[in-house]
Write an enzyme that holds these catalytic residues in place. Structure first.
Site, PDB file in Angstrom:
ATOM      1  N   LYS A 120      15.401  24.322  57.320  1.00 14.18           N
ATOM      2  CA  LYS A 120      14.164  24.921  57.870  1.00 14.18           C
ATOM      3  C   LYS A 120      14.050  24.681  59.368  1.00 14.18           C
ATOM      4  O   LYS A 120      13.548  25.533  60.095  1.00 14.18           O
ATOM      5  CB  LYS A 120      12.931  24.380  57.145  1.00 14.18           C
ATOM      6  CG  LYS A 120      12.878  24.828  55.704  1.00 14.18           C
ATOM      7  CD  LYS A 120      11.556  25.443  55.327  1.00 14.18           C
ATOM      8  CE  LYS A 120      11.713  26.152  53.988  1.00 14.18           C
ATOM      9  NZ  LYS A 120      10.480  26.552  53.369  1.00 14.18           N
ATOM     10  N   LYS A 202      20.831  30.548  48.913  1.00 14.64           N
ATOM     11  CA  LYS A 202      19.742  30.624  47.926  1.00 14.64           C
ATOM     12  C   LYS A 202      18.846  31.838  48.197  1.00 14.64           C
ATOM     13  O   LYS A 202      18.558  32.141  49.350  1.00 14.64           O
ATOM     14  CB  LYS A 202      18.932  29.323  48.060  1.00 14.64           C
ATOM     15  CG  LYS A 202      17.799  29.167  47.081  1.00 14.64           C
ATOM     16  CD  LYS A 202      16.981  27.915  47.396  1.00 14.64           C
ATOM     17  CE  LYS A 202      15.874  28.201  48.385  1.00 14.64           C
ATOM     18  NZ  LYS A 202      14.533  27.760  48.008  1.00 14.64           N
ATOM     19  N   LYS A 205      11.979  33.378  49.417  1.00 11.28           N
ATOM     20  CA  LYS A 205      10.918  34.339  49.689  1.00 11.28           C
ATOM     21  C   LYS A 205      10.636  34.510  51.169  1.00 11.28           C
ATOM     22  O   LYS A 205       9.973  35.464  51.561  1.00 11.28           O
ATOM     23  CB  LYS A 205       9.650  33.995  48.904  1.00 11.28           C
ATOM     24  CG  LYS A 205       9.006  32.660  49.210  1.00 11.28           C
ATOM     25  CD  LYS A 205       7.657  32.591  48.510  1.00 11.28           C
ATOM     26  CE  LYS A 205       7.532  31.420  47.558  1.00 11.28           C
ATOM     27  NZ  LYS A 205       7.468  30.116  48.217  1.00 11.28           N
TER      28      LYS A 205
HETATM   29  P1  ATP Z   1      10.397  29.316  51.064  1.00 12.31           P
HETATM   30  O1  ATP Z   1      11.446  30.361  51.270  1.00 12.31           O
HETATM   31  O2  ATP Z   1       9.062  29.679  51.604  1.00 12.31           O
HETATM   32  O3  ATP Z   1      10.849  27.947  51.449  1.00 12.31           O
HETATM   33  P2  ATP Z   1      11.106  29.301  48.292  1.00 12.31           P
HETATM   34  O4  ATP Z   1      11.369  30.713  47.889  1.00 12.31           O
HETATM   35  O5  ATP Z   1      12.276  28.401  48.449  1.00 12.31           O
HETATM   36  O6  ATP Z   1      10.147  29.252  49.539  1.00 12.31           O
HETATM   37  P3  ATP Z   1       9.266  27.468  46.964  1.00 12.31           P
HETATM   38  O7  ATP Z   1       7.838  27.771  46.935  1.00 12.31           O
HETATM   39  O8  ATP Z   1       9.711  26.463  47.947  1.00 12.31           O
HETATM   40  O9  ATP Z   1      10.133  28.795  47.187  1.00 12.31           O
HETATM   41  O10 ATP Z   1       9.767  27.092  45.525  1.00 12.31           O
HETATM   42  C1  ATP Z   1       9.042  27.210  44.341  1.00 12.31           C
HETATM   43  C2  ATP Z   1       9.939  26.875  43.165  1.00 12.31           C
HETATM   44  O11 ATP Z   1      10.940  27.888  43.020  1.00 12.31           O
HETATM   45  C3  ATP Z   1      10.705  25.553  43.319  1.00 12.31           C
HETATM   46  O12 ATP Z   1      10.749  24.897  42.079  1.00 12.31           O
HETATM   47  C4  ATP Z   1      12.081  25.980  43.721  1.00 12.31           C
HETATM   48  O13 ATP Z   1      13.069  25.049  43.345  1.00 12.31           O
HETATM   49  C5  ATP Z   1      12.222  27.280  42.950  1.00 12.31           C
HETATM   50  N1  ATP Z   1      13.153  28.190  43.608  1.00 12.31           N
HETATM   51  C6  ATP Z   1      13.021  28.718  44.844  1.00 12.31           C
HETATM   52  N2  ATP Z   1      14.050  29.534  45.126  1.00 12.31           N
HETATM   53  C7  ATP Z   1      14.873  29.497  44.032  1.00 12.31           C
HETATM   54  C8  ATP Z   1      16.111  30.131  43.708  1.00 12.31           C
HETATM   55  N3  ATP Z   1      16.699  30.953  44.549  1.00 12.31           N
HETATM   56  N4  ATP Z   1      16.667  29.889  42.500  1.00 12.31           N
HETATM   57  C9  ATP Z   1      16.059  29.057  41.622  1.00 12.31           C
HETATM   58  N5  ATP Z   1      14.893  28.419  41.864  1.00 12.31           N
HETATM   59  C10 ATP Z   1      14.299  28.641  43.050  1.00 12.31           C
END
Ligand code: ATP
Ligand code: LTN
Length: 338
Positions: A120, A202, A205
Site C-alpha cells: 500500500k 491479488k 477492489k
Molecule cells: P483494498 O483493495 O481496499 O485494500 P481488498 O479488496 O483487499 O481492499 P478488504 O476489505 O481489505 O479488501 O478485504 C476484505 C476481505 O476480503 C478480507 O478477508 C480479505 O482477505 C478478503 N479478500 C480481499 N481480496 C481477496 C482476494 N482477491 N481473494 C480472496 N480473498 C480476498
C-alpha cells in the site's frame, strides 16, 4: 433437585471488510461467502471497518454511502441480522481506545515486516501515513475486543492475524489471560482470487474496474470481463498456478463457487478451448451472484431499515467491547473511574 442447564456458549467469530470500494468476487469468495455459513454454529460479529478505510484517502460522501451499501451486501449475502451482529467500526469507540493501548505493545520491526503495508505504501507513495503503518494494530484491536475465537479471512490477511496473536500473547504474558487467542479461518479453495488482468496479483477492489468482477456487475459485464481475462498461449486447461496463473484462477473461481473439485473440472474441460472455460466460469459467477443481487436491490431501497440495524447493533457492540476494554484499562493501570 432439578439441574439448571446453562445454554452452551458458542465460539465467537469476528471479521471485517473495508468500505473502500465496490466489493469484488475476491472479497466474496475469500471472505463474505463463508460468513453466513458460520452463523448457525458461532456467535458471529461482522464489522464494516470504515476506520481502516481512511488509511487511504476517501471521498466523505462516497465512504458514507458505501458503509450503508456494505450493510446491505452483508445481509444480501445471507447474513441474518438477528443472528449476526453487523455494525460500523466508527460507531464503537472501543476500537480506537484498544488500538492505542495495543500500539504500545507492538514493535516497529513487526509492523515493518507487513507485506500489505509495503504494497500500500508503494501504491500510495504520496500519502504514507501513520495509520497505514499501524493498520494491523487496529485490526488486532477489532478482533481482541470481542474475545474472538476464529477470524474468517482471505489468505492475504494471514500475516496480520499472526501479528494479532503475537500481540495478544505478549499482553497476556504480562497481565494474565486477558485476551482469547484467535485462529484464522481460511478456506482451502479461493482464499486468494487473482486479478483478471494480472493473474499474478491479488484481485483488489481498489484496482481498475477491468481487473475484477464486482458483486453488483450485471451478467453482460461479468461475461465481458471474464472473456477478456488474461490467460496464456499454450491452450491447455490445467491447474498450475505458477505457470498458468490465469487459467488456474478461473478454475479456482469455479470450484470455490461449487462447480466441483479442481480435478473434476480439469477432467471435464480437458481438450476444450479457453472460450469454453471462460463461458463456464462466467455462467458460474452469474448464477452465484444472482440471489445476492436480487436481495441487495430490495435492501438498499430501504435505508431506514438498514440504519435501524446499524444503530441498534452499535449499542450491543459497544456493550460487548467495553467489557474487554475496561478489563484491559484496569490491567495497564489507568486511573479508577468513579
Ligand atoms: P483494498 O483493495 O481496499 O485494500 P481488498 O479488496 O483487499 O481492499 P478488504 O476489505 O481489505 O479488501 O478485504 C476484505 C476481505 O476480503 C478480507 O478477508 C480479505 O482477505 C478478503 N479478500 C480481499 N481480496 C481477496 C482476494 N482477491 N481473494 C480472496 N480473498 C480476498
Ligand atoms: N484488514 C482486513 C479488514 C479487517 C479485518 C478486521 C478482517 C479489518 N479488521 C478484523 C478480519 C478481522 C482486510 O481485509 N484488509
Amino acid at each position: 433437585m432439578s439441574e439448571i442447564v446453562k445454554p452452551e456458549k458458542k465460539p465467537i467469530i469476528f471479521s471485517g471488510i473495508q468500505p473502500s470500494g465496490t466489493l469484488t468476487l475476491g472479497n466474496y469468495i475469500g471472505a463474505l461467502k463463508n460468513f453466513s455459513v458460520l452463523q448457525d454454529d458461532y456467535d458471529c460479529i461482522y464489522c464494516i471497518v470504515d476506520m481502516h478505510a481512511i488509511t487511504v484517502r476517501q471521498n466523505p460522501a462516497d465512504l458514507r454511502r458505501r458503509c450503508m451499501e456494505l450493510a446491505a451486501i452483508y445481509i444480501a449475502s445471507g447474513l441474518d441480522p438477528k443472528k449476526s451482529l453487523i455494525y460500523c467500526q466508527s460507531h464503537v469507540t472501543g476500537h480506537a481506545e484498544l488500538a492505542w493501548i495495543l500500539n504500545c505493545f507492538t514493535y516497529m520491526g513487526e509492523l515493518n515486516r507487513m507485506t500489505q503495508y509495503k504494497d500500500k505504501a508503494a501504491k500510495h507513495a504520496d500519502n504514507i501515513n501513520a495509520g497505514l503503518f499501524t493498520y494491523p494494530v487496529l485490526m488486532a484491536a477489532d478482533i481482541l475486543l470481542f474475545q474472538t475465537n476464529m477470524v474468517p479471512v482471505g489468505v492475504d490477511q494471514k500475516q496480520h492475524l499472526e501479528l494479532c496473536r503475537d500481540v495478544a500473547q505478549r499482553f497476556n504474558g504480562v497481565y494474565g489471560d486477558v485476551f482469547t487467542i484467535p485462529e484464522p479461518y481460511i478456506a482451502k479453495v479461493g482464499s486468494k482470487i487473482m486479478s483478471l488482468q494480472e493473474p499474478t496479483r491479488k484481485m483488489s477492489k481498489s484496482d481498475p474496474e477491468d481487473t475484477f468482477v464486482a458483486l453488483l456487475d450485471d451478467p453482460d459485464t461479468i461475461r465481458r470481463k471474464i472473456k477478456r481475462a488474461v490467460t496464456d498461449s499454450d491452450g491447455e486447461i490445467r491447474f498450475d498456478p505458477e505457470n498458468k496463473p490465469g487459467v488456474s484462477n478461473l478454475l479456482s473461481i469455479m470450484s470455490a463457487l461449487g462447480a466441483g473439485s479442481i480435478d473434476s473440472l480439469v477432467a471435464e474441460l480437458a481438450g476444450q478451448g479457453y472460450g469454453t472455460l471462460k463461458t463456464r466460469t462466467a455462467d458460474c459467477v452469474i448464477a452465484a451472484l444472482e440471489p445476492l443481487q436480487t436481495e441487495y436491490k430490495k435492501l438498499i431501497a430501504d435505508k431506514g431499515y438498514l440504519q435501524g440495524i446499524l444503530d441498534e447493533n452499535a449499542k450491543t457492540a459497544n456493550y460487548l467491547a467495553n467489557k474487554t476494554l475496561r478489563k484491559v484499562q484496569k490491567k495497564v493501570g489507568f486511573a479508577t473511574r468513579g
